[in-house]
Design a protein around this motif. Structure first.
Motif: not given
Length: 529
Positions: A374-380
């Motif tokens: 979820f963190f990586w997708a939000t960062l993207t």
């Protein structure tokens, strides 16, 4: 009733995949299918004059949605058995070697990529089946099949039968069930898709965290080290002895009972809310958004791409250079993570790291994989795919460069955790970039192709372990992975992230010609004036 109404979401099965990990968190509205016969058509239709749900009804939906979401996490804890194999394979190998000395660690490594390819090949079919027979029935049958598979393999005496039952029953069931709780959660919380999918899939990592310890406690409670030495290809290879191998059937039966219990709970809790009218829910959420929005605050971004930026033909998407680039990016960036997921315990045992530390390594790594997505997708979403992908690739570069020279158990745990952290990020960003390039109509299907190539990358990782390692050792394998990640970074930078125009070339040319004519007329008028 469930089966009939489910079509409004189930027909959008592959499209939904494109927003698995937060790519659509900005989207405050759920796509409404304009054509029930086509899973690729997701034109938004909002009737602003439609009745909205009352606050009491929305509270009830929220309560039921939370229960279903928890059930989805529990189901994914069971599905996390996918990553458990990397931890239990040395135990299973010791057990099978009691019957067949030709079974080696090198041979056992092929099971994980086979399992991965089967799982990823059927990912898109689960929702179709659930649409026909019901979500609860599908979840119940699938989760029971996983438990049954572990019970059956606990009695199998031949490695060929073990591989067939394990890979087919667990792989197919795991792939079919993967998206079902996420789809149910999206129906309850259409404006929280990223949160729903992130929490649900987080259970995938926690599954390996929990059951790695369970398996070690049953099969190797005394933390024995491999003591049986065999000479293979001129090298000493260590295996666990019969004290560990004899406990494997019990370990598999404990897993079977655990998965059976988790499957029952998940089947009861996960529910597809057929009673929710998508149109009415859209209108309600829109009304709440307007009510909460402060005066002068910016409006939310549009829920869909402009029509000319949506690719609506699969064939056109596959023929475009971006498709080839994306598949190459998967192969270059995912091979290292898949190799480690399969063989981290083999390599750790070669380094002399004890089984307890390796079990903790796999468990911590599994949590990093699942909880980070979820963190990586939000960062993207907040930056760009290229930015996030480059950071993830740099993490892989660092770990591939350090791993050949690390001999410490704690250092090994930290490095493997970083590898899993990066792998979770890659799997989170792939659907995001597919949605950006192709749009929501076929973006999910294109992500399905990428997900399949994760399985291919898994197989490449096995080839590096089984064949290349014999000639160039682990150090050489890691430096090959380093080079692959460098190529992946270059391809990621070359990839065009936004700005695609998917209209027919004739239409584009005609529009450009018209613009030229208008410009010429404007210049002529200015000259005459």
């Amino acid at each position: 009733m469930e089966q009939q109404d489910a079509s409004s979401i189930a027909q959008n099965n592959l499209t939904g995949l494109a927003t698995v990990h937060g790519a659509n968190e900005q989207n405050k509205l759920l796509h409404k299918l304009s054509d029930q016969s086509s899973p690729m058509k997701t034109d938004l239709q909002i009737n602003v004059n439609k009745d909205i749900y009352s606050e009491e009804e929305m509270r009830n939906f929220t309560k039921r949605g939370i229960i279903s979401l928890i059930g989805g996490v529990i189901l994914h804890i069971e599905l996390g058995t996918f990553y458990v194999w990397g931890s239990i394979s040395p135990y299973v190998c010791a057990w099978m070697r009691e019957k067949d000395k030709d079974v080696t660690l090198n041979f056992m490594a092929i099971i994980f990529p086979i399992l991965g390819i089967i799982t990823m090949s059927v990912l898109s079919f689960g929702i179709k089946i659930a649409e026909k027979i019901g979500f609860k029935v599908t979840i119940g049958i699938g989760s029971f099949t996983i438990a049954l598979a572990f019970l059956i393999i606990s009695f199998i005496q031949h490695i060929g039968g073990f591989i067939a039952v394990y890979c087919i029953m667990v792989g197919i069931s795991g792939g079919l069930l993967y998206m079902l709780p996420i789809i149910c959660g999206w129906r309850y919380f259409p404006n929280r898709r990223g949160l729903v999918s992130g929490m649900t899939i987080g259970g995938y990592g926690f599954g390996s965290f929990i059951f790695n310890f369970v398996c070690k406690a049953v099969a190797n409670p005394n933390n024995l080290k491999p003591s049986v030495i065999e000479v293979e290809d001129g090298k000493d290879v260590k295996y666990f002895d019969s004290e560990v191998g004899d406990k494997v059937p019990l370990m598999l039966q404990v897993l079977a009972a655990s998965y059976f219990g988790l499957g029952i709970i998940a089947t009861i809790m996960v529910r597809y809310p057929a009673e929710i009218d998508p149109d009415k829910m859209l209108a309600t959420l829109e009304a709440e958004e307007k009510k909460k929005r402060k005066e002068g605050a910016p409006a939310p971004p549009p829920p869909v791409l402009p029509a000319h930026k949506e690719c609506v033909e699969i064939k056109r998407g596959m023929k475009h250079p971006s498709f080839v680039l994306l598949q190459l990016i998967v192969l270059m960036s995912c091979t290292f993570g898949m190799l480690i997921s399969n063989c981290y315990k083999y390599y750790g045992l070669e380094l002399g790291i004890d089984d307890a530390t390796l079990t903790a390594t796999g468990s911590v790594a599994g949590v990093m994989n699942g909880s980070s997505r979820f963190f990586w997708a939000t960062l993207t979403d907040k930056t760009s795919y290229k930015f996030t992908f480059t950071i993830i690739s740099i993490l892989n570069l660092i770990t591939t460069a350090i791993l050949p020279y690390n001999k410490d158990g704690i250092g090994y745990l930290l490095l493997i955790a970083v590898v899993y952290l990066a792998e979770g990020g890659l799997l989170a960003t792939y659907p995001v970039i597919c949605a950006k390039i192709y749009g929501k109509k076929i973006g999910g299907l294109m992500y399905g192709f990428m997900f399949f190539f994760v399985g291919v990358a898994n197989m490449i990782g096995y080839i590096l372990y089984a064949f290349a390692r014999k000639k160039i050792k682990w150090e050489g394998v890691f430096w090959i992975c380093f080079a692959l990640n460098v190529i992946g970074i270059i391809l990621g930078l070359v990839l065009k992230e936004v700005g695609y125009d998917w209209r027919d070339q004739a239409v584009i040319d005609a529009e450009k010609e018209k613009e030229k004519e208008l410009q010429n007329k404007g210049q002529l008028a200015a000259f005459q004036n």
